[in-house]
Write a protein that holds these residues in place. Structure first.
Motif, PDB file in Angstrom:
ATOM      1  N   UNK A 261       0.906  -1.392  -0.174  1.00  9.15           N
ATOM      2  CA  UNK A 261       0.122  -0.054  -0.035  1.00  9.15           C
ATOM      3  C   UNK A 261       0.786   1.109   0.046  1.00  9.15           C
ATOM      4  N   UNK A 262       1.982   1.071   0.713  1.00  2.88           N
ATOM      5  CA  UNK A 262       2.766   2.407   0.722  1.00  2.88           C
ATOM      6  C   UNK A 262       3.356   2.576  -0.690  1.00  2.88           C
ATOM      7  N   UNK A 263       3.834   1.390  -1.148  1.00  9.21           N
ATOM      8  CA  UNK A 263       4.618   1.794  -2.576  1.00  9.21           C
ATOM      9  C   UNK A 263       3.497   2.185  -3.434  1.00  9.21           C
ATOM     10  N   UNK A 264       2.090   1.690  -3.625  1.00 10.71           N
ATOM     11  CA  UNK A 264       1.207   2.246  -4.384  1.00 10.71           C
ATOM     12  C   UNK A 264       1.004   3.875  -4.068  1.00 10.71           C
ATOM     13  N   UNK A 265       0.744   4.129  -2.844  1.00 11.28           N
ATOM     14  CA  UNK A 265       0.616   5.504  -2.626  1.00 11.28           C
ATOM     15  C   UNK A 265       1.814   6.591  -3.154  1.00 11.28           C
ATOM     16  N   UNK A 266       3.118   6.214  -2.840  1.00 15.19           N
ATOM     17  CA  UNK A 266       4.298   6.786  -3.692  1.00 15.19           C
ATOM     18  C   UNK A 266       4.033   6.964  -4.896  1.00 15.19           C
ATOM     19  N   UNK A 267       3.868   5.823  -5.468  1.00 15.52           N
ATOM     20  CA  UNK A 267       3.743   5.873  -7.080  1.00 15.52           C
ATOM     21  C   UNK A 267       2.478   6.731  -7.583  1.00 15.52           C
ATOM     22  N   UNK A 268       1.371   6.748  -6.766  1.00 14.31           N
ATOM     23  CA  UNK A 268       0.410   7.622  -7.159  1.00 14.31           C
ATOM     24  C   UNK A 268       0.606   9.139  -6.808  1.00 14.31           C
ATOM     25  N   UNK A 269       1.224   9.008  -5.736  1.00 15.65           N
ATOM     26  CA  UNK A 269       1.562  10.690  -5.527  1.00 15.65           C
ATOM     27  C   UNK A 269       2.539  11.296  -6.767  1.00 15.65           C
ATOM     28  N   UNK A 270       3.596  10.472  -7.113  1.00 14.30           N
ATOM     29  CA  UNK A 270       4.397  11.129  -8.311  1.00 14.30           C
ATOM     30  C   UNK A 270       3.491  11.240  -9.739  1.00 14.30           C
ATOM     31  N   UNK A 271       2.519  10.275  -9.959  1.00 14.41           N
ATOM     32  CA  UNK A 271       1.963  10.093 -11.210  1.00 14.41           C
ATOM     33  C   UNK A 271       0.792  11.381 -11.211  1.00 14.41           C
ATOM     34  N   UNK A 272      -0.024  11.295 -10.234  1.00 17.77           N
ATOM     35  CA  UNK A 272      -0.850  12.419  -9.940  1.00 17.77           C
ATOM     36  C   UNK A 272      -0.424  13.718  -9.872  1.00 17.77           C
TER      37      UNK A 272
END
Length: 847
Positions: free
Chosen positions: A745-756
């Protein structure tokens, strides 16, 4: 005595060389003395040419050129547009005449002997006579032009007088025509009339006749001034009489029209102006007659100019006769000189040939054997020694000589042995030192790698201090961006949530860069936050922090800072400034202006400094843009700074944008201006904007959709960085209910933070509203995340991965976040579907 004989037993190398050179020089000297005798005649002929013929020819050509200049300059008197230019032209003609007289005197001196030889004949007599006639012609042209100037001045004055008289008539007649026209059309005398006069009462034969006469007055006045103006500029005398007749006819019609009008307002003034205009066209020395006199004078002046040209041409022909005579004498002298030169050349050829032959014989039989061959052997030995191929026996013959070359060969052989021994020792020492340097370089490389890793950790720690995302405050939009010029920097910003209705905003810049600035930044950041949480006055916060930083400030570093408190309930923004650039107030429909500049010393400079505070009321849609000098002092490759005026114009032209869009616009514009030039200072931009609609955002079912059966989460994200924490919260809640490991979940949120974040910044550049949608679907063994937005086309796969081995200072900006996405995800794809960007990410969740 054994070994080579002493150098004193026979002549030395230098003595023998001098003897050989002396013999060759003696042969050449004999040839030169004999040739010198033959050149005496050649010199006498050349002296005759240079002392007599060439000066006469030169002076004659100068006379011809001078007379041509006078003939060419005189016509310009007719084309000069004012008296100042004519005066200058006359001065130039006087100078040219003076120079021509001087040249005539000089030529007379040169030809004095020739004139004496010819008796009574003087070749300059005709030239003097024609020159005097030429001077008289130029003077006549000047007098004619003076008279022409007087006539033109009088004509200009009368034309100006006629224009003034016509203007007075027009100022009187035009209002009468306009008033009569208005009355005939509308029936009103003025706008104050209660009702118009009926048509049958205001329009009859008498009224129309009066209107026609009034219109004819205006037309004839315009025609009369037009005819006089045309007559004043015509260059054809034949046109003047027709113009006079037309003017007289126009005057008669004007008089008739005046008689038909009857009682007319201002009739006396109109008639007086017309009589003045009539006199300028019919009285003595009127405009038409003056123009005729000017045309006659121009014709007469042109005749004088033609006569001037004829005199100049006649003078040139007389000068050509003198030039021809001198050229004939020059040709005779040149023929004699050529004969002497031909004889001298043949004599020199034979003598020099004999000298060269003797020198070759001496060089071949003596110099080569005694000098050249030993030197060549020594040179070859030196080259072979340089390439480590020297053979001691190669100089055996030369070593047996008893002169300086033999001594040199023996010395070189001994030196070669010693150098070879020293070279072997040096090679051994170099090998030992090279091994030691390699070991030192490896240790230094390990140290540099460790320093780079520590700087990277320091950068992450510094960035971790700053707010990752602006806080969500109802009624406010907040956005921030900071980029350090080095691995770590001295800029920082902070959002301090004081209570539900008050939030503090800090923007600061440390006076240095690098690690020292980063340390002071961390200290100052902590101090301001600590003091601000217990002190609600911005000026007192600045004062207390300044006192703490100034105490024992041995490094003499300082911090410029701006601190303000936003009251969300009242819209009041209260602030204090410690030497920082004044933020910019951006209001729709108003020019962007800086906040009031409060005089405040930078923090850490003077311990007892006092700070003032001020406040202003913000309305919905108002925005404040905070920045550091890394924004306005960003330079491009032409060393052109971004500047505050350019930033203000950018905000003026931005339109209605959200805080995130404004921040992205400023950052992107600065990067575009720099165009890849190295960043000279840390760059920070913070935007506070009062939301146009202060109602809290509805985060209900319309923004978030959860399907537990299909294990699907859909979140619609607002185009604002402040909405990213809400997205992370929804993903965490959804994943927790589906028992997804927290690490994933932490990795997914880091990736979403960057792309969004990229989608928000990329879409905010056009000033339009863009919606972003995130879909997360869970399968048994993987998680699929889809991000869709309607911004412009942007394929993240085209961004190349960064060179992580390159230093942060030399590494181009960008690319690290997308590299992190590729590293964390197991699948990464992109497609453009119509107007939609779609990024699909896959992450394996099986153990």
């Amino acid at each position: 005595m054994t070994g080579p004989r002493s150098l004193l037993t026979r002549p030395g190398l230098a003595t023998r060389l001098y003897i050989a050179i002396g013999a060759a020089v003696t042969l050449t000297l004999v040839a030169s003395v004999v040739a010198w005798i033959s050149f005496i005649e050649l010199g006498e002929q050349q002296d005759t040419i240079t002392s007599r013929y060439l000066p006469a020819i030169t002076l004659s050509l100068q006379l011809s050129r001078q007379s041509a200049l006078i003939a060419a300059t005189a016509p310009t008197l007719l084309t000069d547009t004012n008296q100042e230019e004519r005066t200058q032209t006359l001065a130039d003609l006087d100078r040219l005449e003076t120079e021509l007289v001087g040249q005539l005197n000089a030529l007379e001196t040169v030809l004095a002997s020739e004139v004496a030889d010819r008796g009574d004949y003087n070749p300059l007599a005709n030239i003097w006579g024609r020159s005097r006639r030429l001077f008289g012609s130029v003077s006549a042209i000047g007098e004619s032009v003076g008279e022409l100037q007087a006539l033109e001045d009088q004509l200009t004055a009368e034309v100006n007088q006629a224009v003034a008289a016509h203007r007075r008539m027009s100022e009187l007649i035009v209002p009468l025509v306009d008033d009569t026209t208005f009355y005939l059309v509308t029936g009103l005398r003025s706008l104050d009339d209660e009702a118009p006069v009926p048509l049958d009462e205001r329009v009859d034969e008498e009224a129309l006749a009066a209107f026609g006469a009034l219109a004819e007055l205006q037309a004839e006045a315009n025609l009369a001034i037009g005819l006089l103006t045309e007559a004043s500029i015509t260059s054809d005398a034949a046109l003047l009489q027709p113009l006079r007749e037309r003017f007289d006819a126009s005057a008669d019609r004007f008089v008739t029209a005046m008689a038909n009008l009857g009682a007319l307002p201002h009739a006396a003034e109109i008639d007086a102006a017309f009589q003045e205009l009539l006199g300028l066209g019919q009285a003595d020395d009127n405009i038409i007659e003056l123009r005729g006199s000017i045309i006659d004078n121009i014709s007469a002046a042109e005749g004088l100019v033609e006569n001037n040209r004829a005199l100049a041409a006649s003078l040139t022909r007389e000068i050509d006769r003198i030039v021809e005579a001198q050229q004939n004498g020059t040709r005779t002298a040149l023929a004699a000189a050529n004969a002497a030169e031909e004889f001298s050349s043949e004599l020199l050829l034979w003598l020099n040939g004999g000298a060269i032959l003797g020198a070759v014989i001496i060089g071949w039989l003596y110099v080569k054997r005694s000098f050249t061959d030993p030197v060549v052997q020594l040179t070859a030995a030196a080259e072979s020694f340089e390439h480590h191929r020297f053979d001691q026996n190669s100089l055996a013959d030369t070593e047996q000589r008893y002169d300086e070359l033999g001594h040199l060969a023996r010395t070189f052989a001994r030196m070669a042995k010693e150098v070879q021994a020293r070279t072997d020792t040096l090679d051994r020492l170099v090998a030992e030192r090279t091994q030691q340097l390699n070991e030192k370089n490896e240790a230094l490389e390990r140290s540099l790698t460790q320093i780079a890793e520590e700087l990277t950790i320091a950068q992450r720690m510094q960035l971790s201090i700053l707010p990752h995302h602006p806080p969500s405050v109802q009624g406010l939009e907040l956005s921030a961006h900071m980029h350090a010029a080095r691995e770590v920097g001295g800029d920082f910003y902070d959002f301090i949530e004081l209570d539900k209705n008050h939030i503090g905003i800090v923007v600061a810049d440390v006076s240095d860069k690098g690690v020292p600035a980063a340390l002071l930044m961390a200290v100052c950041y902590t101090m301001i936050r600590s003091v601000a949480l217990r002190e609600r006055s911005p000026s007192k916060v600045m004062k207390e922090v300044n006192q703490a930083l100034s105490h024992e400030n041995d490094t003499m570093m300082f911090v410029t800072a701006f601190y303000g408190i936003m009251d969300v309930e009242t819209g009041t923004f209260t602030f204090a400034n410690a030497g920082h650039d004044a933020p910019l107030l951006h209001r729709s429909g108003h020019a962007t202006t800086p906040l009031p500049r409060l005089k405040g010393t930078a923090l850490g400079v003077i311990g007892e400094a006092e700070y003032r505070e001020s406040s202003l009321e913000l309305c919905q849609g108002d925005a404040i843009v905070f920045y550091t000098d890394g924004v306005t002092e960003a330079f491009n490759h032409s060393n052109d700074a971004f500047t505050v005026p350019r930033l203000r114009k950018l905000l003026d032209d931005s339109g209605l944008l959200t805080a995130n869009q404004l921040c992205g616009l400023v950052v992107d514009s600065v990067k575009s201006h720099a165009d890849g030039a190295p960043q000279s200072d840390d760059m920070t931009c913070v935007v506070l904007r009062v939301a146009p609609d202060t109602v809290a955002r509805d985060e209900g079912a319309s923004d978030v959709s959860v399907d537990t059966k299909d294990r699907l989460l859909v979140v619609k994200v607002e185009p604002d960085l402040s909405d990213i924490p809400r997205l992370a919260e929804k993903v965490e809640n959804f994943a927790e209910g589906a028992s997804v490991p927290p690490r994933l979940v932490q990795q997914i949120n880091i990736v979403l933070d960057e792309l969004v974040s990229n989608a928000i910044r990329h879409g905010g550049a056009d000033g339009k509203y863009h919606r972003i949608e995130v879909r997360l679907r869970l399968h048994d063994d993987k998680m699929v995340v889809t991000i869709e937005d309607d911004t412009g086309p942007f394929d993240p796969r085209t961004i190349p991965p960064p060179d992580l081995d390159q230093s942060l200072e030399d590494r181009p900006i960008g690319g690290v976040g997308l590299h992190l996405v590729r590293t964390m995800m197991d699948g990464f794809d992109y497609e453009r579907d119509g107007e939609i960007n779609r990024v699909t990410l896959t992450k394996n969740i099986s153990p």
